[in-house]
Design a protein around this motif. Structure first.
Motif, mmCIF file in Angstrom:
data_model
loop_
_atom_site.group_PDB
_atom_site.id
_atom_site.type_symbol
_atom_site.label_atom_id
_atom_site.label_comp_id
_atom_site.label_asym_id
_atom_site.label_seq_id
_atom_site.Cartn_x
_atom_site.Cartn_y
_atom_site.Cartn_z
ATOM 1 N N GLY A 110 0.795 -1.225 0.000
ATOM 2 C CA GLY A 110 0.000 0.000 0.000
ATOM 3 C C GLY A 110 0.823 1.267 0.000
ATOM 4 O O GLY A 110 0.276 2.363 -0.132
ATOM 5 N N ALA A 111 2.134 1.144 0.137
ATOM 6 C CA ALA A 111 2.989 2.340 0.182
ATOM 7 C C ALA A 111 3.047 3.033 -1.181
ATOM 8 O O ALA A 111 3.212 4.251 -1.261
ATOM 9 N N GLY A 112 2.915 2.227 -2.233
ATOM 10 C CA GLY A 112 2.953 2.807 -3.583
ATOM 11 C C GLY A 112 4.072 2.265 -4.453
ATOM 12 O O GLY A 112 4.468 2.907 -5.426
ATOM 13 N N LYS A 113 4.557 1.064 -4.145
ATOM 14 C CA LYS A 113 5.652 0.463 -4.932
ATOM 15 C C LYS A 113 5.259 0.263 -6.385
ATOM 16 O O LYS A 113 5.938 0.715 -7.297
ATOM 17 N N THR A 114 4.151 -0.472 -6.581
ATOM 18 C CA THR A 114 3.734 -0.808 -7.948
ATOM 19 C C THR A 114 3.479 0.449 -8.770
ATOM 20 O O THR A 114 3.899 0.550 -9.924
ATOM 21 N N THR A 115 2.798 1.404 -8.151
ATOM 22 C CA THR A 115 2.490 2.657 -8.841
ATOM 23 C C THR A 115 3.775 3.395 -9.216
ATOM 24 O O THR A 115 3.905 3.896 -10.337
ATOM 25 N N GLN A 146 -1.656 -6.333 -10.772
ATOM 26 C CA GLN A 146 -1.568 -4.869 -10.758
ATOM 27 C C GLN A 146 -0.344 -4.387 -11.535
ATOM 28 O O GLN A 146 -0.401 -3.392 -12.261
ATOM 29 N N LYS A 254 2.349 9.984 -2.179
ATOM 30 C CA LYS A 254 1.094 10.561 -1.677
ATOM 31 C C LYS A 254 1.284 11.938 -1.030
ATOM 32 O O LYS A 254 0.575 12.291 -0.103
ATOM 33 N N ASP A 256 0.528 14.446 -2.442
ATOM 34 C CA ASP A 256 -0.587 15.244 -2.975
ATOM 35 C C ASP A 256 -1.770 15.249 -2.020
ATOM 36 O O ASP A 256 -2.681 16.043 -2.148
ATOM 37 N N GLY A 279 6.062 11.069 -5.038
ATOM 38 C CA GLY A 279 4.835 10.741 -5.757
ATOM 39 C C GLY A 279 3.767 11.770 -5.451
ATOM 40 O O GLY A 279 3.519 12.089 -4.294
ATOM 41 N N LEU A 280 3.143 12.278 -6.506
ATOM 42 C CA LEU A 280 2.162 13.356 -6.337
ATOM 43 C C LEU A 280 0.799 13.003 -6.913
ATOM 44 O O LEU A 280 0.030 13.889 -7.274
ATOM 45 N N GLY A 281 0.507 11.710 -7.018
ATOM 46 C CA GLY A 281 -0.793 11.326 -7.541
ATOM 47 C C GLY A 281 -0.754 9.914 -8.086
ATOM 48 O O GLY A 281 0.268 9.223 -8.000
ATOM 49 N N GLU A 282 -1.877 9.479 -8.648
ATOM 50 C CA GLU A 282 -1.992 8.086 -9.081
ATOM 51 C C GLU A 282 -1.708 7.898 -10.568
ATOM 52 O O GLU A 282 -1.682 6.770 -11.057
HETATM 53 P P1 GDP Z 1 2.133 -1.190 -3.189
HETATM 54 O O1 GDP Z 1 1.283 -2.155 -2.424
HETATM 55 O O2 GDP Z 1 3.282 -0.689 -2.384
HETATM 56 O O3 GDP Z 1 2.552 -1.706 -4.522
HETATM 57 O O4 GDP Z 1 1.217 0.123 -3.431
HETATM 58 P P2 GDP Z 1 0.387 0.532 -4.731
HETATM 59 O O5 GDP Z 1 1.293 0.990 -5.794
HETATM 60 O O6 GDP Z 1 -0.578 -0.532 -5.050
HETATM 61 O O7 GDP Z 1 -0.380 1.817 -4.177
HETATM 62 C C1 GDP Z 1 -1.379 1.731 -3.183
HETATM 63 C C2 GDP Z 1 -2.450 2.794 -3.458
HETATM 64 O O8 GDP Z 1 -1.870 4.090 -3.332
HETATM 65 C C3 GDP Z 1 -3.021 2.731 -4.860
HETATM 66 O O9 GDP Z 1 -4.407 2.996 -4.777
HETATM 67 C C4 GDP Z 1 -2.303 3.838 -5.612
HETATM 68 O O10 GDP Z 1 -3.066 4.367 -6.663
HETATM 69 C C5 GDP Z 1 -2.095 4.851 -4.505
HETATM 70 N N1 GDP Z 1 -0.919 5.732 -4.740
HETATM 71 C C6 GDP Z 1 0.360 5.374 -5.001
HETATM 72 N N2 GDP Z 1 1.157 6.448 -5.108
HETATM 73 C C7 GDP Z 1 0.366 7.543 -4.916
HETATM 74 C C8 GDP Z 1 0.597 8.975 -4.888
HETATM 75 O O11 GDP Z 1 1.710 9.491 -5.055
HETATM 76 N N3 GDP Z 1 -0.493 9.762 -4.640
HETATM 77 C C9 GDP Z 1 -1.748 9.237 -4.423
HETATM 78 N N4 GDP Z 1 -2.746 10.089 -4.203
HETATM 79 N N5 GDP Z 1 -1.987 7.922 -4.445
HETATM 80 C C10 GDP Z 1 -0.951 7.073 -4.672
#
Ligand code: GDP
Length: 301
Positions: A110-115, A146, A254, A256, A279-282
């Motif tokens: 949930g931290a945002g790795k994949t994104t 994902q 996140k 943003d 990271g500033l958004g999805e």
């Molecule tokens: P992972 O489990 O570490 O791979 O995390 P994900 O990449 O799946 O991200 C988890 C959630 O956070 C998803 O809903 C993404 O869209 C969201 N997310 C990731 N990076 C950002 C960001 O910089 N800003 C915002 N607003 N959401 C983000």
């Protein structure tokens, strides 16, 4: 920048309210300042240090006016970052020869790795580089899918196997493919289960061994992805990951959202790790290189 603006607004709104209430530099002023700084996620120690140093400075320079107080606080924060940041290298490192560059991404779910991987793949792809992704988070089927969705979105191939496969075997195949098919960059996703530190450590070590066996200079980066909106929680996660693996840089996501942004200070001062990306958004374009000075000054605008 919209995203950054939001993160700044939440902090600067409070800061400006604090200044608006300013009457004189008295004990109440310092109490309120400490509270404001702690709430902005700079951490207790940093908040106290700024407050203490400000007391000295106020005495020395005989600061009384609101505008001067504000200037001194901003200066102090930038100084504090710079003090640690002198040798900070927040650039991304790449392979110096024809071999592919490998970046390993670690961090809790949930931290945002994949994104972040998706966004970076898009950036490198746009620069004309040949990019491969490896679905090394085999713990959850969802994580593999994902990454594949991101691969399709940014038009980059993904090396993947079924869920529960040994991640090291996925990474092994990805490294072979990257070498044989002349990829420039391989971005590796991993599972971030902090509940079991020993396992996580062993898994990451094994993944690293598999990479280094074929590519002695890789991975060029081990990027720890942290959710910037979780404040002090992100800091304690960072500490734990830093103990288990050799992190080379931080990706703060996140910013943003409701993030107060102040977390960059303790990351720098307590962990001595450079923030390399934010990271500033999805969306795929919502990734920036990190510029500390701009960021800190920006918090107060
Ligand atoms: P992972 O489990 O570490 O791979 O995390 P994900 O990449 O799946 O991200 C988890 C959630 O956070 C998803 O809903 C993404 O869209 C969201 N997310 C990731 N990076 C950002 C960001 O910089 N800003 C915002 N607003 N959401 C983000």
């Amino acid at each position: 920048d919209e995203g950054l603006k939001k993160s700044r607004t939440s902090f600067s709104a409070r800061f400006n309210k604090f200044l608006a209430n300013f009457r004189s530099v008295d004990e109440e002023f310092f109490d309120d300042l400490e509270e404001l700084l702690i709430e902005s996620d700079v951490g207790y120690e940093t908040a106290m240090r700024i407050s203490d140093e400000l007391r000295e400075e106020v005495k020395l320079k005989n600061v009384k006016k609101r505008a001067d107080v504000s200037d001194v606080i901003v200066e102090k924060l930038v100084d504090m970052y710079d003090e640690e940041g002198k040798e900070e290298d927040n650039t991304l490192h790449f392979s110096q020869d024809k071999n592919p560059t490998v970046f390993l991404f670690v961090g809790v779910n949930g931290a945002g790795k994949t994104t972040t991987i998706g966004k970076l793949a898009h950036r490198f792809q746009s620069q004309g580089k040949k990019v491969l992704l490896a679905a090394g988070d085999t713990f959850r089927a969802g994580a593999i899918e994902q990454l594949q969705v991101w691969g399709k979105r940014v038009n980059v191939p993904v090396e993947a196997k079924a869920a529960q496969t040994d991640p090291a075997s996925v990474v092994y195949d990805a490294v072979q493919r990257a070498i044989n098919e002349d990829f420039d960059i391989l971005l590796v996703d991993t599972a971030g289960r902090l509940q079991n530190k020993q396992n996580l450590m062993r898994e990451l070590e094994k993944i690293k061994r598999v990479i280094t066996k074929e590519l002695p200079d890789a991975p060029q980066e081990v990027l720890l992805v942290l959710d910037g909106s979780t404040g002090q929680n992100a800091l304690s996660q960072a500490k734990q990951f830093n103990e288990t693996t050799n992190v080379t840089g931080i990706v703060l996501t996140k910013l943003d959202g409701s993030s107060q942004g102040g977390i960059v200070l303790p990351i720098r001062n307590e962990l001595h790790l450079p923030v390399k990306l934010v990271g500033l958004g999805e969306q795929m374009d919502d990734l920036r290189d990190f510029d500390a000075e701009k960021f800190i000054y920006g918090l107060f605008k």
